[in-house]
Design an enzyme around this catalytic site. Sequence first.
Site, PDB file in Angstrom:
ATOM      1  N   SER A   1     -39.486 -25.272 -42.278  1.00  0.00           N
ATOM      2  CA  SER A   1     -38.198 -24.586 -42.464  1.00  0.00           C
ATOM      3  C   SER A   1     -37.871 -23.540 -41.406  1.00  0.00           C
ATOM      4  O   SER A   1     -37.097 -22.625 -41.651  1.00  0.00           O
ATOM      5  CB  SER A   1     -38.015 -24.071 -43.891  1.00  0.00           C
ATOM      6  OG  SER A   1     -38.653 -22.922 -44.185  1.00  0.00           O
TER       7      SER A   1
ATOM      8  N   THR B   1     -39.441 -19.569 -43.793  1.00  0.00           N
ATOM      9  CA  THR B   1     -38.657 -18.733 -42.895  1.00  0.00           C
ATOM     10  C   THR B   1     -39.556 -17.657 -42.308  1.00  0.00           C
ATOM     11  O   THR B   1     -40.353 -17.076 -43.037  1.00  0.00           O
ATOM     12  CB  THR B   1     -37.548 -18.016 -43.709  1.00  0.00           C
ATOM     13  OG1 THR B   1     -36.642 -18.994 -44.168  1.00  0.00           O
ATOM     14  CG2 THR B   1     -36.838 -16.944 -42.916  1.00  0.00           C
TER      15      THR B   1
ATOM     16  N   THR C   1     -34.648 -19.342 -39.417  1.00  0.00           N
ATOM     17  CA  THR C   1     -34.895 -20.376 -40.423  1.00  0.00           C
ATOM     18  C   THR C   1     -34.034 -21.609 -40.180  1.00  0.00           C
ATOM     19  O   THR C   1     -32.992 -21.526 -39.522  1.00  0.00           O
ATOM     20  CB  THR C   1     -34.559 -19.816 -41.830  1.00  0.00           C
ATOM     21  OG1 THR C   1     -35.019 -20.708 -42.830  1.00  0.00           O
ATOM     22  CG2 THR C   1     -33.072 -19.608 -42.019  1.00  0.00           C
TER      23      THR C   1
ATOM     24  N   ARG D   1     -23.814 -24.762 -45.280  1.00  0.00           N
ATOM     25  CA  ARG D   1     -24.380 -23.615 -46.007  1.00  0.00           C
ATOM     26  C   ARG D   1     -25.126 -22.679 -45.037  1.00  0.00           C
ATOM     27  O   ARG D   1     -25.875 -23.117 -44.167  1.00  0.00           O
ATOM     28  CB  ARG D   1     -25.339 -24.123 -47.074  1.00  0.00           C
ATOM     29  CG  ARG D   1     -25.995 -23.007 -47.935  1.00  0.00           C
ATOM     30  CD  ARG D   1     -27.375 -22.656 -47.439  1.00  0.00           C
ATOM     31  NE  ARG D   1     -28.072 -21.743 -48.341  1.00  0.00           N
ATOM     32  CZ  ARG D   1     -29.214 -21.142 -48.052  1.00  0.00           C
ATOM     33  NH1 ARG D   1     -29.798 -21.353 -46.878  1.00  0.00           N
ATOM     34  NH2 ARG D   1     -29.791 -20.323 -48.908  1.00  0.00           N
ATOM     35  N   VAL D   2     -24.899 -21.391 -45.201  1.00  0.00           N
ATOM     36  CA  VAL D   2     -25.635 -20.374 -44.449  1.00  0.00           C
ATOM     37  C   VAL D   2     -26.344 -19.490 -45.461  1.00  0.00           C
ATOM     38  O   VAL D   2     -25.743 -19.098 -46.467  1.00  0.00           O
ATOM     39  CB  VAL D   2     -24.682 -19.539 -43.568  1.00  0.00           C
ATOM     40  CG1 VAL D   2     -25.403 -18.343 -42.958  1.00  0.00           C
ATOM     41  CG2 VAL D   2     -24.076 -20.408 -42.470  1.00  0.00           C
TER      42      VAL D   2
ATOM     43  N   THR E   1     -37.516 -13.565 -47.283  1.00  0.00           N
ATOM     44  CA  THR E   1     -37.659 -15.017 -47.268  1.00  0.00           C
ATOM     45  C   THR E   1     -37.423 -15.501 -48.692  1.00  0.00           C
ATOM     46  O   THR E   1     -37.533 -14.730 -49.642  1.00  0.00           O
ATOM     47  CB  THR E   1     -39.063 -15.419 -46.765  1.00  0.00           C
ATOM     48  OG1 THR E   1     -39.167 -16.847 -46.788  1.00  0.00           O
ATOM     49  CG2 THR E   1     -40.161 -14.832 -47.617  1.00  0.00           C
ATOM     50  N   GLY E   2     -37.072 -16.770 -48.820  1.00  0.00           N
ATOM     51  CA  GLY E   2     -36.840 -17.311 -50.154  1.00  0.00           C
ATOM     52  C   GLY E   2     -35.388 -17.673 -50.369  1.00  0.00           C
ATOM     53  O   GLY E   2     -34.644 -17.877 -49.410  1.00  0.00           O
TER      54      GLY E   2
HETATM   55  N1  ASP Z   1     -34.120 -17.560 -46.849  1.00  0.00           N
HETATM   56  C1  ASP Z   1     -33.892 -18.880 -46.344  1.00  0.00           C
HETATM   57  C2  ASP Z   1     -32.506 -19.330 -46.731  1.00  0.00           C
HETATM   58  O1  ASP Z   1     -32.067 -19.055 -47.826  1.00  0.00           O
HETATM   59  C3  ASP Z   1     -34.840 -19.925 -46.806  1.00  0.00           C
HETATM   60  C4  ASP Z   1     -36.294 -19.625 -46.875  1.00  0.00           C
HETATM   61  O2  ASP Z   1     -36.741 -18.507 -46.680  1.00  0.00           O
HETATM   62  O3  ASP Z   1     -37.033 -20.556 -47.150  1.00  0.00           O
HETATM   63  O4  ASP Z   1     -31.903 -20.021 -45.948  1.00  0.00           O
END
Ligand code: ASP
Length: 324
Positions: free
Chosen positions: A82, A185, A203, A213-214, A236-237
């Site tokens: 990712s 990320t 990411t 999508r952002v 992250t997440g």
């Molecule tokens: N934070 C990132 C997003 O929402 C994804 C990730 O951290 O896995 O695009």
Amino acid sequence: MTTRRNFIRLSAFSAALLSVSKSFGKRNYEPGNAAAPIILSTWKWGLEANEEAWKIISRGGRALDAVEAGVRLTEGDLGNVSVGLGGNPDRDGHVTLDACIMDEKGNCGSVCFVEGIRYPTSLARAVMEKTPHIILVGEGAVQFAKENGFTQENNGLTPRANTAWKKWLKKSKYKPEVNPDSHDTIGMIAIDASGNLSGACTTSGLPFKMHGRVGDSPIIGAGLFVDNEVGAATATGNGEEVIRTCGSHTIVEMMRQGHSPEEACRIAIERISKSPKDIRQLQVGYLAVNKHGEFGAYSLQKGFNYAMNDDKGNRLLDSDFMFK
Ligand code: ASP
């Protein structure tokens, strides 16, 4: 109103509390003095990225250069699911990248929804340094990239990403399947030998997101925020929950009020717990450092870890979490 003197006093107070309660996240410092160099980054991939960044920061280089060099290593790793061009695609089979960077003066740059650019953080830095703007998206960002010496690559999906996409297409569930293991990320925050802070976040976003999508990662104040007087934070997440609560900015403001980095991250996670969405299956992890080099993390779910590099070495640490 919290004055800088109050901030320093409260920080010293929380440092004292930390030293009696637990040593985790605590480094020695003289109140009022900036910390020695330190680099922090999300997930275990952060270990390698930190090493790259440390090469710069340990020789007296600028935190901004260190974080850019560090996350470039992750962006260039086509095995990362990712981050960078090897990441999972969106539902339509496009890998679209988001990244941002911020320095000690409050300069910041961001690119969103860019395709075929191997090092989006460097592109974000070019937006920061060469334009009057902060965010460029999609085709406009790619046009700017080409005008500034970046090459757009059109190599398609890596075999791994192609297989993952084909598998996903069989069910084509509209709702992104999110679990704590699927995020990687990289958010990196650092303090250099001059005591200046910078950060970067990059990411390919949530796997199989809607086209266009952002997430939070390129949004200043959500995926990343740096205030050279106070500290820095990154995320992250599940980006929607981070954006909804202005996660990284909230953490820096909590540190300004005297909370330790870990407490500040926990408070920001607690705000997410009030989300109108069902967050039990979502993961968000926060990582923060204050001006004095104290650091900490907190996440919604078990499993978030981060890499910390200082003059004693580079190591992986587990974050505390909310859903026990
Ligand atoms: N934070 C990132 C997003 O929402 C994804 C990730 O951290 O896995 O695009």
